[in-house]
Design an enzyme around this catalytic site. Structure first.
Site, PDB file in Angstrom:
ATOM      1  CD  GLU A  62      -2.706   1.211   2.543  1.00  8.80           C
ATOM      2  OE1 GLU A  62      -3.743   1.898   2.522  1.00  8.80           O
ATOM      3  OE2 GLU A  62      -2.359   0.540   3.540  1.00  8.80           O
ATOM      4  CE  LYS A 132      -7.550   1.848   3.521  1.00 10.88           C
ATOM      5  NZ  LYS A 132      -6.290   2.347   4.133  1.00 10.88           N
ATOM      6  CB  CYS A 173      -4.944  -1.177   4.384  1.00 14.66           C
ATOM      7  SG  CYS A 173      -4.080  -1.034   5.983  1.00 14.66           S
TER       8      CYS A 173
END
Length: 294
Positions: A62, A132, A173
């Protein structure tokens, strides 16, 4: 040395049998500098070594191209098709690999900034993209404070992409903490869930390995986490510990905090074996419960 020269032949042979049953995936754990060019050069060097070792796919961490700071995201952000995007596409094509390009700051035409992962196939063509969805806004007493929503906009779509090895899902994440997302990706056919991530020194020791084991066991898939290497001089310290877990919950490979990479040779037949022996997904009671993404 470029071992991707025969990828067209490999791809054609694989699709004749529907999907190849084994895949070599390289997971790169690198330190992140403030210099984008340096970061891409470091990533490319690791990719070159991975290809020499036979990797079919490479996964980057990331925000591998810039420090993980909310104030940085608008500064480093580029439109899709910008310089970073094109360089990553070119790397995938030149080495003949699938490239899960970690994540980078992306800006759209309305000046909204996203934490975005691009996936390129062996020809450098984009075959997937994930923004995300769940922004990392936390405040742990005595631990980590971070607020991505200060500069980022959440995505609103789920990423499952097709390869010669079958379908794979990708999230970034904090997304991985939300069980519904992984299950939906699996329901859409994903047999591997890939997670570019940067857990910190509060959440990492507490939850990192547990989450990858839980999602692997609950969904009977391989889970892969690619993190930046730990850098105590950075304002945000990554936990590192990039990891691959099997559908039985076994840690296939795991790094420590240092920079480097590893390659795993994943047998996708193992997924079928586990699901046959322990048919969790077939035994779900859809007549009683359903999963909603609301």
């Amino acid at each position: 040395m470029n071992k991707g020269w025969n990828h067209e032949l490999k791809r054609n042979l694989c699709f004749e049998d529907r999907y190849a049953k084994k895949v070599k995936i390289a997971v790169i754990q690198m330190k992140v500098d403030r210099d984008v060019d340096k970061n891409i050069t470091v990533a490319e060097d690791f990719i070159r070594k991975s290809v020499y070792d036979g990797a079919d796919m490479v996964v980057l961490p990331e925000m591998f191209c810039c420090p993980y700071e909310t104030s940085n995201f608008p500064i480093y952000a580029e439109l899709e098709g910008g310089d970073i995007y094109n360089r990553l596409s070119s790397i995938a094509s030149r080495f003949g690999i699938y490239l899960v390009a970690g994540s980078v700051p992306e800006i759209d035409k309305f000046c909204r900034v996203y934490n975005t992962s691009y996936i390129f196939d062996r020809s450098g063509t984009k075959i997937g993209k994930h923004r995300k969805m769940h922004l990392f806004d936390i405040d742990v007493e005595g631990g980590q404070y971070f607020k991505e929503s200060d500069t980022l906009t959440p995505g609103d779509s789920i990423c499952v992409f097709n390869t010669e090895f079958g379908k794979m899902g990708l999230c970034i994440c904090y997304d991985f903490r939300f069980v519904e997302l992984s299950r939906i990706m699996v329901d859409e056919g994903a047999n591997i869930i890939i997670v570019p991530a940067a857990f910190n020194m509060t959440t990492g020791p507490a939850h990192w390995e547990n989450l990858f084991k839980m999602r692997a066991v609950d969904n009977q898939v391989y889970t892969i986490g690619a993190a930046p290497a730990r850098d105590y001089d950075s304002s945000y310290t990554s936990y590192g510990n990039s990891i691959v877990v099997s559908p039985w919950g076994e840690v296939v490979n795991k790094m420590n905090e240092e920079e480097g990479y590893f390659i795993v040779d994943l047998d996708l037949n193992y997924i079928d074996k586990i699901r046959k022996e322990l048919p969790l997904l077939k035994q779900r009671r859809h007549d009683i419960y359903t999963i909603s993404n609301k």
